[in-house]
Design an enzyme around this catalytic site. Structure first.
Site, mmCIF file in Angstrom:
data_model
loop_
_atom_site.group_PDB
_atom_site.id
_atom_site.type_symbol
_atom_site.label_atom_id
_atom_site.label_comp_id
_atom_site.label_asym_id
_atom_site.label_seq_id
_atom_site.Cartn_x
_atom_site.Cartn_y
_atom_site.Cartn_z
ATOM 1 N N GLU A 40 0.856 -1.198 0.000
ATOM 2 C CA GLU A 40 0.000 0.000 0.000
ATOM 3 C C GLU A 40 0.897 1.255 0.000
ATOM 4 O O GLU A 40 1.979 1.251 0.609
ATOM 5 C CB GLU A 40 -0.824 -0.049 1.302
ATOM 6 N N LYS A 111 -9.425 2.062 -1.597
ATOM 7 C CA LYS A 111 -9.576 1.446 -0.271
ATOM 8 C C LYS A 111 -10.903 1.827 0.392
ATOM 9 O O LYS A 111 -11.202 3.015 0.566
ATOM 10 C CB LYS A 111 -8.399 1.853 0.617
ATOM 11 N N CYS A 145 -4.893 -3.423 2.875
ATOM 12 C CA CYS A 145 -4.577 -3.393 4.298
ATOM 13 C C CYS A 145 -5.791 -3.633 5.205
ATOM 14 O O CYS A 145 -6.326 -4.716 5.241
ATOM 15 C CB CYS A 145 -3.853 -2.090 4.620
ATOM 16 N N VAL A 172 0.278 -2.106 10.720
ATOM 17 C CA VAL A 172 0.871 -1.705 11.993
ATOM 18 C C VAL A 172 0.328 -2.548 13.152
ATOM 19 O O VAL A 172 0.997 -2.708 14.166
ATOM 20 C CB VAL A 172 0.663 -0.204 12.279
#
Ligand code: ACM
Length: 264
Positions: A40, A111, A145, A172
């Site tokens: 991404e 997204k 993601c 993350v």
């Protein structure tokens, strides 16, 4: 038919388009494969501080240097690429990924499920979960993601016929790589999660990205998983047609056994 797929895991430098695109080009220019997925926001980095810097690095796909470069590479190497990058269209900014094919055609996903401060910079995607033909007509669904956290994303791609989910990521949180084993298993699709490595550091903010890019087969087996920090390209041969079989046994089928009246 065997199909060579893989990931390009690297550490984009925040707001350094030239460096990032050169790294991306170098990593794949002498690599022979059928489908390679990049992370991404691979051209821009992730941890933005203001809207102007996002707007300045976002590309209008009608005139995109990244698409031009990868269209050339795609033709030269006879390989489809999926690249994550910020997109601008008619004054709106999207966190997008684009599938670029050897015949020069490209297809866009924006997204859907924005994560955290992405909500400050990007519009929620308006494309929905579409499936496109990559090299040799293999059906590839795109998600990005945090879409992983919503099982409807992968499920919709499966119902739309995806054989492979190309999942560009800047992860993350620590859970996605394991969760994707289930996304692949419950949909009988291959998934390719291409994550980035390294940190983005701005002022007193810091984000660490978890690497561990992977390819998972239709039974939830990890075909490979990179480590957290390496910058590398990794490929594996898969059989995309295996994903066409949605039978679990002679009584159960992943599509026919859905009881949709209870899913409301
Ligand atoms: C994310 O969606 N980039 C965590």
């Amino acid at each position: 038919m065997s199909y060579k797929v893989g990931v390009c895991q690297f550490k984009p430098e925040l707001l350094n388009y030239k460096k990032n695109i050169n790294t991306m080009k170098k990593m794949v220019e002498n690599t022979s494969a059928d489908l390679i997925v990049f992370p991404e926001l691979a051209t821009s980095g992730y941890l933005f501080s203001n809207q102007k810097e996002v707007n300045d690095i976002a590309e209008d796909f009608k005139n995109s240097e990244t698409i031009r470069i990868f269209a050339e590479l795609s033709k030269k190497n006879n390989c489809s690429y999926v690249v994550g990058l910020p997109e601008k269209d008619d004054g709106k900014i999207f966190n997008s990924s684009v599938l670029i094919n050897p015949d020069g055609k490209y297809f866009t996903y924006r997204k859907t499920h924005l994560f955290y401060e992405e909500k400050l910079w990007f519009q929620p995607g308006n494309t929905g979960f579409n499936v496109f033909e990559a090299k040799n007509g293999i059906k590839v669904g795109l998600m990005i993601c945090f879409d992983w956290m919503f099982p409807e994303s992968a499920r919709t791609l499966m119902l739309n016929g995806a054989q492979i989910i190309a999942h560009s990521a800047n992860l993350v949180l620590p859970w996605c790589q394991q969760a994707m084993l289930t996304r692949s298993l419950e949909n009988s699709v291959y998934s390719i999660t291409a994550n980035r490595t390294g940190k983005d550091i701005v002022n007193n903010k810091e984000l660490f990205f978890t690497g561990q890019s992977q390819v998972v087969d239709t039974k939830g087996n990890i075909l490979f998983r990179l480590d957290e920090v390496e910058e590398s390209i990794k490929l594996v041969d898969i059989e995309p047609n295996i994903s066409n079989n949605k039978d679990i046994n002679e009584f159960n089928n992943l599509i026919n056994d859905r009881i949709t009246k209870y899913y409301k």
